[in-house]
Write a protein that holds these residues in place. Structure first.
Motif, mmCIF file in Angstrom:
data_model
loop_
_atom_site.group_PDB
_atom_site.id
_atom_site.type_symbol
_atom_site.label_atom_id
_atom_site.label_comp_id
_atom_site.label_asym_id
_atom_site.label_seq_id
_atom_site.Cartn_x
_atom_site.Cartn_y
_atom_site.Cartn_z
ATOM 1 N N GLN A 98 31.302 32.636 45.989
ATOM 2 C CA GLN A 98 31.747 33.442 46.681
ATOM 3 C C GLN A 98 31.840 34.733 47.623
ATOM 4 O O GLN A 98 31.840 35.668 48.590
ATOM 5 C CB GLN A 98 33.140 34.076 45.972
ATOM 6 C CG GLN A 98 34.055 32.958 45.517
ATOM 7 C CD GLN A 98 35.373 33.467 43.884
ATOM 8 O OE1 GLN A 98 35.585 33.971 44.466
ATOM 9 N NE2 GLN A 98 34.811 33.315 43.148
ATOM 10 N N VAL A 116 33.672 38.169 49.107
ATOM 11 C CA VAL A 116 34.440 38.667 47.986
ATOM 12 C C VAL A 116 34.485 39.610 47.246
ATOM 13 O O VAL A 116 32.951 39.960 46.904
ATOM 14 C CB VAL A 116 35.320 37.061 47.378
ATOM 15 C CG1 VAL A 116 36.480 37.862 46.269
ATOM 16 C CG2 VAL A 116 35.927 36.156 48.430
ATOM 17 N N LEU A 166 36.661 40.925 42.517
ATOM 18 C CA LEU A 166 38.018 40.747 42.441
ATOM 19 C C LEU A 166 37.162 38.262 42.208
ATOM 20 O O LEU A 166 38.010 37.582 41.580
ATOM 21 C CB LEU A 166 38.086 39.719 44.076
ATOM 22 C CG LEU A 166 39.333 38.864 44.197
ATOM 23 C CD1 LEU A 166 40.419 38.588 43.126
ATOM 24 C CD2 LEU A 166 39.663 39.225 45.703
ATOM 25 N N THR A 209 37.644 35.838 40.219
ATOM 26 C CA THR A 209 37.953 34.160 39.982
ATOM 27 C C THR A 209 37.451 32.903 39.407
ATOM 28 O O THR A 209 38.133 32.203 39.220
ATOM 29 C CB THR A 209 38.514 34.466 42.466
ATOM 30 O OG1 THR A 209 39.081 35.491 42.220
ATOM 31 C CG2 THR A 209 38.814 33.428 42.520
ATOM 32 N N GLN A 214 46.184 34.466 40.316
ATOM 33 C CA GLN A 214 44.951 34.847 41.450
ATOM 34 C C GLN A 214 45.956 36.290 41.882
ATOM 35 O O GLN A 214 46.847 36.431 42.062
ATOM 36 C CB GLN A 214 46.724 33.607 42.685
ATOM 37 C CG GLN A 214 46.059 32.416 43.008
ATOM 38 C CD GLN A 214 47.176 31.804 43.653
ATOM 39 O OE1 GLN A 214 48.081 31.345 43.845
ATOM 40 N NE2 GLN A 214 47.077 31.979 45.012
ATOM 41 N N TYR A 269 43.636 36.973 44.142
ATOM 42 C CA TYR A 269 43.041 36.600 45.216
ATOM 43 C C TYR A 269 44.556 35.895 46.347
ATOM 44 O O TYR A 269 45.165 36.109 45.782
ATOM 45 C CB TYR A 269 41.925 35.920 45.475
ATOM 46 C CG TYR A 269 41.727 34.154 45.014
ATOM 47 C CD1 TYR A 269 41.818 34.071 43.828
ATOM 48 C CD2 TYR A 269 42.613 33.597 46.293
ATOM 49 C CE1 TYR A 269 42.114 32.791 43.538
ATOM 50 C CE2 TYR A 269 42.770 31.953 45.504
ATOM 51 C CZ TYR A 269 42.789 31.787 44.267
ATOM 52 O OH TYR A 269 42.800 30.770 43.638
ATOM 53 N N ASN A 320 41.557 35.573 51.980
ATOM 54 C CA ASN A 320 40.109 36.096 50.990
ATOM 55 C C ASN A 320 39.149 34.938 50.869
ATOM 56 O O ASN A 320 37.860 35.089 50.913
ATOM 57 C CB ASN A 320 40.368 36.184 50.144
ATOM 58 C CG ASN A 320 41.037 37.352 49.491
ATOM 59 O OD1 ASN A 320 42.064 37.889 48.959
ATOM 60 N ND2 ASN A 320 40.959 38.595 50.197
ATOM 61 N N ASN A 377 48.244 32.332 49.318
ATOM 62 C CA ASN A 377 48.413 33.346 48.612
ATOM 63 C C ASN A 377 49.946 32.901 47.773
ATOM 64 O O ASN A 377 49.893 33.678 46.682
ATOM 65 C CB ASN A 377 49.645 34.759 49.198
ATOM 66 C CG ASN A 377 49.742 35.831 48.245
ATOM 67 O OD1 ASN A 377 49.336 35.790 47.579
ATOM 68 N ND2 ASN A 377 50.358 36.846 48.797
ATOM 69 N N ASN A 424 44.646 43.085 42.314
ATOM 70 C CA ASN A 424 43.448 42.845 42.442
ATOM 71 C C ASN A 424 43.047 44.193 42.704
ATOM 72 O O ASN A 424 42.487 44.741 43.787
ATOM 73 C CB ASN A 424 43.231 42.277 44.129
ATOM 74 C CG ASN A 424 41.955 42.601 44.561
ATOM 75 O OD1 ASN A 424 40.880 41.986 43.897
ATOM 76 N ND2 ASN A 424 41.575 42.327 45.515
ATOM 77 N N ASN A 467 40.757 43.411 37.252
ATOM 78 C CA ASN A 467 40.090 42.244 37.050
ATOM 79 C C ASN A 467 39.118 41.921 35.656
ATOM 80 O O ASN A 467 39.053 40.713 35.435
ATOM 81 C CB ASN A 467 39.346 42.552 38.667
ATOM 82 C CG ASN A 467 40.131 41.384 39.881
ATOM 83 O OD1 ASN A 467 41.221 41.564 40.244
ATOM 84 N ND2 ASN A 467 40.001 42.662 41.216
#
Lengths: 595, 196
Positions: free
Chosen positions: A85, A101, A105, A109, A120, A122, A127, A258, A505, A510
């Motif tokens: 990421q 990313v 985050l 993730t 999620q 993100y 993203n 999403n 987020n 996070n």
């Protein structure tokens, strides 16, 4: 409930039931390493894997070695996913030129996918590059599921072995789960889903002209700029089908887009919806049969299956009932919420027309009974009772089918607690499946049962006291508290679904949710492996007149009560502050106003 | 105890290639060979073969001459297919009640003589913000407005809706529905033929 809805639910349950024995038997054969069953060439690939990795397939591990291999493998997977990421902007297969990313985050993730939570924070299409989705998220969808299944198989060996210091080989259990169970079924499901219209392409997002150009919601400052832009629609695409298939099968649940399986490209038709719902419970349900088969008494597997099914089914009907009743606050308006042959009616905010009430409410129950966490409707907009059902299913510890592997090992731990309670009542040393349950096993079982509630309630309490915690809430009043409680219930039980109004987020969420996901996954796996090691070392005691038989309706009832009692004692006060109070306010408002 | 780092590294690498490269590549190959249209987004094209929509992705319609679809909560504009989203408004949120009132008012203003109750799906935002469908009830509710503004008989419009309505899949699964974009495309054609 209407007849059509009842029919759909029954159809679902019957198809699922029909799959349990054949699939469970097949998985049993895989773990027994029955070489007649598997294609020889594929087995050749398996041995090649072991050869290049320097793994001796005949080697047997003690539980500590098993745990060390598992942790190392998952930790490396987490690092790989994090850096994928982090560097996605300079890596290939990023047609939309998405930037790296954010570190918090990316960490959240990475943890989320390695722990099989798939929370999620993100937004997929905004993203994650195609490469990250495919080489990172899809891979961990497989490997985290396989890790859960491996721990289950190790625990089962604890019961089936006698006077043994070892519980199997992690590499074999994990590799076989991936190669012979997850991969072939994911391929099959992906192929079926593509026929329904799930996209699978590496082309960039498709721009299409609109039939009618239109205005943005309301942002006068940007209006001039944006109103020019809305003559076309940029349609997000990607290698979706391959990821959705394993996301559903491996009780992962992290969507490509999403809105997860509410997106028409992830779940285009009622048939794709049925297939995806089946995939949620398929492996967790069939593993019950596998369990019985591997300990040499399938009745024990069916007993656990029955307890899970009997806890699940009432939840489905309550959930559908709550959503079908609609929102009483709308009764004053000039709108029609009634079911008819021309509309599904009910609480339609945050639901898709093609799924209507029944398939949205059914999905919500399945995805939280299993620790899947994918959604095909926005749970935040469910009625208070409709939203409380998924929340409580997670809080019960994800043992009503639960995650692949993890659900059943969780339920076996509850069974250990149940025989312990029964043993206390009749004054005998408890035993389960021929193994004495003693102080060490009970301590480990207590850890497994107590860690998640501690994380959920502690995390909720801490966050709700912080300004930055409350700032993330979208909906006012009791519902806002529900959003936070839901988030921690989800992370603390490795589910991954959300009341998505919460803007999770942020640095606080996070990191905090990331830490909780780690603890609730590995903080449970390690004690479970310790139980496996301790049980394997014991001798097996023959069934005597004082033995509590654990395949009878009486035991099923005892097990269900144990699960419900632990859950209720822990979570009723918290639920009273969220969904219960909101329900009372909603119905109270209506009755006060005489509507 | 054996050192688990080397096997873990190689296994991770090998299984990443298998499940992260070979598997998605195989699925893509299959999809692009046998289901190219579906796998590329079920696109619709105009007469010049320029893509102008997807069968599966709704578009915003605000002109009263067209059928209106589900309200969409995507940002910054409705039916943003690059940023799917629901409203996530809770059932007792005053903001939700205010939005619904405004939507009801819009329907009533566009068709003041229609006194039928408005079907719930027309005034509530979909989960994805891209829902291509409305219920048949929601399409029927709009027939009188569409007929009046396009100067076509309500019977003809009703027939258009009935022709495009999709039943439950296999007679059992899901809910009956009408695809709004396909409906409005057919409507445009009907209007064009009428004028000719």
């Amino acid at each position: 409930m209407n007849e059509q809805g009842f029919l759909q639910i029954m159809l679902y349950l019957l198809v699922l039931l029909a799959c349990v024995k054949p699939l469970g038997w097949y998985m049993g054969k895989v773990y027994q390493n029955d070489s007649n069953l598997l294609n020889r060439r594929f087995c050749g690939f398996e041995s090649l894997l072991y050869r290049i990795s320097g793994i001796n397939p005949a080697y047997e591990m003690r539980w500590t070695e098993y745990a060390a291999a598992l942790l190392t493998f998952n930790l490396l997977g987490m690092l790989a996913l994090y850096f994928l990421q982090h560097w996605q902007a300079i890596l290939p297969l990023n047609p939309m030129h998405l930037p790296a990313v954010n570190p918090d985050l990316a960490l959240n993730t990475a943890i989320s996918f390695v722990t099989n939570t798939n929370w999620q924070a993100y937004s997929g299409e905004a993203n994650m590059s195609y490469l990250t989705q495919m080489l990172g998220l899809t891979v961990q969808n497989f490997l985290s599921a396989a890790s859960g299944m491996a721990v289950l198989v190790a625990l089962i060996r604890g019961f089936s072995r006698r006077n043994s210091s070892t519980i199997g080989n992690f590499w074999l259990d994990m590799t076989r789960s991936t190669l012979y169970i997850l991969l072939p079924f994911a391929l099959l499901l992906a192929i079926l889903l593509i026929g329904q219209g799930v996209v699978q392409t590496f082309e960039p997002y498709q721009s299409v002209t609109l039939q009618e150009s239109h205005q943005p919601h309301s942002s006068p400052a940007e209006l001039a700029e944006i109103s020019q832009a809305i003559n076309y629609q940029s349609i997000a695409l990607g290698p979706v089908a391959s990821q959705i298939a394993i996301k559903q099968l491996g009780t992962n649940g992290g969507g490509f887009f999403n809105v997860n399986s509410a997106h028409p490209f992830e779940n285009p038709t009622p048939l794709s919806n049925l297939l995806e719902m089946l995939a949620i419970l398929l492996i967790p349900a069939a593993l019950c049969y596998t369990f019985g088969m591997l300990i040499g008494d399938t009745r024990q597997g069916w007993a656990l299956f029955t307890a899970m099914a009997l806890l699940l089914i009432p939840m489905i009907f309550i959930s559908v009932w709550a959503e079908q009743n609609g929102n009483p606050l709308f009764n004053a308006f000039h709108i029609d919420q009634q079911f008819s042959n021309l509309q599904s009616g009910g609480s339609m905010e945050g639901k898709e027309t093609r799924f209507g009430i029944v398939n949205s409410a059914l999905w919500a129950v399945l995805t939280t009974a299993a620790s899947n966490g994918s959604v095909n409707a926005m749970l935040d907009s469910f009625t208070p009772i409709g939203g409380m059902i998924p929340m409580s299913l997670m809080q019960l510890g994800e043992v009503i089918f639960g995650g692949v592997g993890s659900g059943l090992y969780g339920m076996i731990v509850f069974a250990i607690v149940a025989v312990f309670i029964a043993g206390l009542m009749i004054g005998r040393t408890p035993e389960y499946l021929g193994k004495k349950i003693e102080a060490f096993e009970m301590k480990m079982a207590a850890l497994v049962i107590l860690i998640p509630p501690l994380l959920v309630l502690g995390g909720t309490a801490l966050t709700i006291m912080l300004d930055s915690g409350r700032a993330a809430i979208l909906n006012p009043n009791a519902h806002g508290f529900s959003e936070v409680l839901y988030a921690f219930s989800s992370a603390g039980n490795n589910n991954g679904s959300a009341f998505a109004g919460l803007s999770a987020n942020s640095l606080l969420y996070n990191l905090l949710l990331g830490g909780i996901m780690l603890l609730s996954r590995f903080g449970l796996m390690i004690p479970v492996l310790a139980i496996a090691g301790a049980l394997a070392a014991k001798k097996s005691i023959p069934v005597g007149p004082g033995t509590l038989s654990t395949h009878t309706p009486l035991f099923v009832l005892l097990l269900m009560l144990t699960v419900l009692m632990v859950g209720a004692l822990t979570f009723v006060p918290a639920l009273a502050l969220g969904p219960i109070i909101e329900h009372l306010q909603m119905s109270g408002y209506t009755s006060l106003n005489g509507r | 105890m054996l050192n688990p780092i080397k096997p873990a590294l190689i296994m991770l690498l090998a299984l990443t290639v298998l499940t992260g490269v070979i598997y998605p590549a195989l699925v893509t190959l299959y999809a692009q060979t046998f289901f190219k249209d579906q796998a590329s987004g079920s696109l619709l094209y105009d007469a010049q073969s320029v893509p102008n929509g997807s069968q599966l992705i709704g578009q915003a319609f605000t002109n009263p001459k067209y059928f209106w679809g589900r309200p969409s909560a995507t940002q910054p504009f409705p039916y943003n297919a690059a940023a799917s989203s629901g409203s996530n408004l809770g059932p007792t949120n005053p903001a939700l009640l205010a939005l619904i009132k405004a939507r009801i008012a819009a329907f009533q203003a566009a068709d003041p003589d229609n006194h039928f109750l408005i079907p719930i799906d027309l005034v509530t935002a979909s989960a994805s913000g891209l829902d291509p469908h409305i219920s048949p009830a929601a399409a029927h509710y709009q027939v009188s407005r569409i007929a009046r503004l396009n100067q076509i008989s309500p019977k003809r419009i009703q027939k258009l809706v009935d022709d495009l309505a999709e039943a439950r899949q296999w007679g059992i699964l899901g809910e009956p529905r009408v695809n709004v974009l396909l409906l409005n495309r057919a409507l445009t054609q009907l209007v064009a033929t009428n004028e000719r």
